[in-house]
Design an enzyme around this catalytic site. Structure first.
Site, mmCIF file in Angstrom:
data_model
loop_
_atom_site.group_PDB
_atom_site.id
_atom_site.type_symbol
_atom_site.label_atom_id
_atom_site.label_comp_id
_atom_site.label_asym_id
_atom_site.label_seq_id
_atom_site.Cartn_x
_atom_site.Cartn_y
_atom_site.Cartn_z
ATOM 1 N N ASP A 1 0.310 -2.611 -3.692
ATOM 2 C CA ASP A 1 -1.296 -3.204 -3.454
ATOM 3 C C ASP A 1 -1.876 -2.320 -3.013
ATOM 4 O O ASP A 1 -2.080 -2.135 -1.656
ATOM 5 C CB ASP A 1 -1.406 -4.608 -3.351
ATOM 6 C CG ASP A 1 -3.064 -4.912 -3.061
ATOM 7 O OD1 ASP A 1 -4.046 -4.111 -3.927
ATOM 8 O OD2 ASP A 1 -3.699 -5.888 -2.997
ATOM 9 N N SER B 1 -4.955 -3.561 -0.573
ATOM 10 C CA SER B 1 -4.871 -4.908 1.104
ATOM 11 C C SER B 1 -3.803 -3.968 1.917
ATOM 12 O O SER B 1 -3.259 -3.400 1.211
ATOM 13 C CB SER B 1 -4.599 -6.258 0.786
ATOM 14 O OG SER B 1 -3.359 -6.559 -0.044
ATOM 15 N N ASN C 1 -1.493 -5.892 4.132
ATOM 16 C CA ASN C 1 -0.404 -7.190 4.954
ATOM 17 C C ASN C 1 1.181 -6.826 3.237
ATOM 18 O O ASN C 1 0.684 -7.076 2.444
ATOM 19 C CB ASN C 1 -0.310 -8.605 5.400
ATOM 20 C CG ASN C 1 -1.450 -8.562 6.324
ATOM 21 O OD1 ASN C 1 -2.475 -8.400 5.934
ATOM 22 N ND2 ASN C 1 -1.137 -8.371 7.547
ATOM 23 N N TRP D 1 3.906 -9.633 1.940
ATOM 24 C CA TRP D 1 4.095 -11.368 2.583
ATOM 25 C C TRP D 1 5.005 -11.320 1.338
ATOM 26 O O TRP D 1 4.797 -11.075 -0.160
ATOM 27 C CB TRP D 1 2.830 -12.459 2.549
ATOM 28 C CG TRP D 1 2.160 -11.986 1.376
ATOM 29 C CD1 TRP D 1 0.233 -11.575 1.094
ATOM 30 C CD2 TRP D 1 1.854 -12.792 0.123
ATOM 31 N NE1 TRP D 1 -0.224 -12.115 -0.078
ATOM 32 C CE2 TRP D 1 0.715 -12.330 -0.434
ATOM 33 C CE3 TRP D 1 2.738 -13.626 -0.358
ATOM 34 C CZ2 TRP D 1 0.333 -13.400 -2.015
ATOM 35 C CZ3 TRP D 1 3.286 -14.027 -2.007
ATOM 36 C CH2 TRP D 1 1.879 -13.634 -2.435
ATOM 37 N N TYR E 1 -7.097 -15.927 -2.013
ATOM 38 C CA TYR E 1 -7.413 -14.831 -4.196
ATOM 39 C C TYR E 1 -8.072 -15.976 -4.389
ATOM 40 O O TYR E 1 -7.349 -17.352 -4.846
ATOM 41 C CB TYR E 1 -5.904 -14.836 -3.687
ATOM 42 C CG TYR E 1 -5.378 -14.452 -2.738
ATOM 43 C CD1 TYR E 1 -5.548 -12.829 -3.083
ATOM 44 C CD2 TYR E 1 -4.072 -13.734 -1.763
ATOM 45 C CE1 TYR E 1 -4.456 -11.413 -2.706
ATOM 46 C CE2 TYR E 1 -3.783 -13.180 -1.365
ATOM 47 C CZ TYR E 1 -3.914 -11.839 -1.405
ATOM 48 O OH TYR E 1 -2.847 -11.433 -0.980
ATOM 49 N N ASP F 1 -7.139 0.599 -6.724
ATOM 50 C CA ASP F 1 -7.433 -0.112 -6.118
ATOM 51 C C ASP F 1 -5.458 -0.041 -7.004
ATOM 52 O O ASP F 1 -6.185 -1.224 -8.075
ATOM 53 C CB ASP F 1 -8.439 -1.745 -5.856
ATOM 54 C CG ASP F 1 -7.374 -2.543 -5.530
ATOM 55 O OD1 ASP F 1 -6.124 -2.823 -5.482
ATOM 56 O OD2 ASP F 1 -7.558 -3.990 -5.927
ATOM 57 N N THR G 1 -5.281 -3.958 -8.675
ATOM 58 C CA THR G 1 -6.663 -4.316 -9.950
ATOM 59 C C THR G 1 -6.211 -3.987 -11.278
ATOM 60 O O THR G 1 -5.959 -2.518 -10.916
ATOM 61 C CB THR G 1 -7.885 -3.450 -9.151
ATOM 62 O OG1 THR G 1 -8.209 -4.675 -8.126
ATOM 63 C CG2 THR G 1 -9.328 -4.131 -10.224
#
Ligand SMILES: *[C@@H]1O[C@H](CO)[C@@H](O)[C@H](O)[C@H]1NC(C)=O
Ligand SMILES: *[C@@H]1O[C@H](CO)[C@@H](O)[C@H](O)[C@H]1NC(C)=O
Ligand SMILES: *[C@@H]1O[C@H](CO)[C@@H](O)[C@H](O)[C@H]1NC(C)=O
Ligand SMILES: *[C@@H]1O[C@H](CO)[C@@H](O)[C@H](O)[C@H]1NC(C)=O
Ligand SMILES: *[C@@H]1O[C@H](CO)[C@@H](O)[C@H](O)[C@H]1NC(C)=O
Ligand SMILES: *[C@@H]1O[C@H](CO)[C@@H](O)[C@H](O)[C@H]1NC(C)=O
Length: 405
Positions: A94, A97, A99, A101, A137, A278, A281
């Site tokens: 992505d 963003s 991070n 996770w 989110y 992005d 998206t």
């Protein structure tokens, strides 16, 4: 015997071609979710997800929003390993963003239970951190604590990567997602808890020669699950046509840059608007005033729905970047549902555009971290590595048949 030698020679030649194509580039195959559907309902659901991701206001006619789930919009993902021995995860790569996770073995939410969960106690390279994180989110959030471990992608090894172990996933955003977690590729400024992002560790640990990564995404509506490639360390000119058009990153948080202009056919929609690339998206998101102008052209209602007739009669969209016009033909920005159509362009309250798969699936995109710039060029849909591999195999088979039959 001689034939066998020729055959082996040809095989070696083919292999050397494949290896030289690879060079110092590291390729990660991207999968396309079989669940992905570009529908009006999915577009609406995605807008709520995007709004939370970008902290925006959307015009909320939110009847039934809770029932809408975003997973249909999650189109692309790929494979990474975490820990020693490696635990395999599917993640969304992505660029919106910063991070990384993944679900934790301590998470018992239904969204975690249906996905692969990370077990720190099964990894000899795990180091605890324990800082708390919480990312919101769409209609839910993911929260948990930070941990550190080895992350490897297509043979590249990154040590001491801090990532989020999700212990609770509220809402149903990720329940049916084809991936387990998210790997953010935007700039450090956006990272929750100021964690050094994956790609910045990759650079500082000198795992790639060039601080560049690029995306080749296929979104031409086939059902093939091969969705393209994420390339770490550079770009592959075989995957695009012509030269990359470069544009500086205007503010290194998102992958943000300035467009020269945006047009719908002959209608000028904007000049000098900022935009963001992005990969997390699927839609195009326009600032509200720009969207209103576009909706007028289609005589679309407040939901972006209009009677469409033949799709090809609608204008081509032109996004001009550093003097070069990038086209999006109507079949890519219009969602057809019988007599009615909807726009795969949605409004939100921000002053920049968000370019998702509708754009990135047509244009190979280089994310040049070192020079803080983006490069775009039309994808070469006809010449993918997968296809040339198949072609090579067919060649070898043909030669084999020639000599042995
Ligand atoms: C909200 O959406 C519903 C269903 O699409 C529609 O009937 C209603 O008129 C809309 N309300 C507003 C305020 O736009
Ligand atoms: C995370 O943040 C959301 C929204 O602010 C909140 O509803 C939720 O309770 C928080 N979760 C945790 C575990 O802090
Ligand atoms: C990882 O962290 C350890 C200390 O925790 C350090 O000794 C090591 O050099 C680090 N490795 C890299 C590649 O940064
Ligand atoms: C979503 O996942 C849950 C749990 O695996 C499953 O029961 C449900 O049928 C799925 N929904 C859809 C629409 O695929
Ligand atoms: C946890 O990670 C954060 C971000 O990398 C770092 O600032 C913090 O010092 C770490 N805490 C511990 C206890 O390792
Ligand atoms: C979609 O991809 C397939 C397979 O690569 C190709 O044959 C087809 O021409 C492409 N269609 C479009 C509209 O790009």
């Amino acid at each position: 015997m001689a034939q066998l030698h020729i055959l082996l020679g040809l095989l070696a030649l083919l292999l050397s071609v494949v290896v030289s194509v690879n060079g110092s580039l590291c390729r990660i195959p991207i999968q396309r979710s079989p669940n992905f559907k570009r529908t009006r309902a999915a577009a609406k659901a995605e807008m709520f997800y995007i709004a939370k991701k970008y902290n925006l206001n959307v015009a909320t006619n939110s009847t039934g929003v809770e029932q809408l789930s975003n997973y249909d919009n999650f189109q692309y993902y790929g494979s990474i390993n975490i820990g020693t021995p490696g635990q395999n995860f599917q993640v969304q790569f992505d660029t919106g963003s910063s991070n990384l996770w993944i679900p934790s073995s301590q998470c018992t939410s239904s969204s975690c239970m249906v996905h692969t969960r990370y077990s720190s106690y099964q990894s000899s390279t795990y180091k605890s951190n324990g800082s708390i994180f919480n990312i919101t989110y769409g209609t839910g959030s993911v929260s948990g604590f930070m941990s550190q471990d080895v992350v490897s992608v297509a043979g590249l090894v990154i040590r001491n990567q801090t990532f989020g172990e999700v212990t609770s996933e509220s809402g149903s955003n990720f329940l049916n997602a084809s991936f387990d977690g998210i790997l953010g590729l935007a700039f450090p400024m956006l990272a929750v808890n100021l964690v050094t992002p994956f790609f910045q560790n990759l650079i500082s640990q000198k795992v790639v020669q060039q601080p560049v990564f690029s995306f080749y995404l296929r979104n031409n509506g086939t059902t093939v699950t091969y969705g393209g490639e994420l390339i770490l360390g550079g770009s592959d000119p075989k995957l695009y046509r012509g030269k990359l058009t470069y544009v500086p990153v205007s503010y290194p948080a998102y992958w943000q840059f300035y467009t020269d202009s945006i047009q719908m056919g002959n209608t000028l929609i904007s000049t000098g608007d900022a935009a963001i690339a992005d990969t997390g998206t699927s839609l195009l998101v326009a600032p509200q005033a720009e969207y209103t102008q576009i909706a007028k052209i289609f005589n679309a209602d407040s939901d972006g729905v209009f009677a469409c007739g033949k799709i090809s009669k609608w204008p081509t969209m032109y996004i001009k970047i550093n003097g070069v016009s990038f086209q999006i033909t109507p079949e890519y920005y219009i969602i057809q549902e019988g007599y009615y159509c909807a726009l795969a362009i949605q409004p939100a309250s921000q002053d920049f555009w968000i370019l998702g798969d509708v754009f990135l699936g047509r244009y190979y995109t280089e994310f040049d971290v070192g020079n803080q710039r983006l490069g775009f060029a039309p994808v070469n849909a006809a010449n993918t590595l997968g296809q040339s591999g198949v072609l090579g195999l067919l060649m070898v088979l043909a030669v084999y048949k020639m000599f042995f039959h």
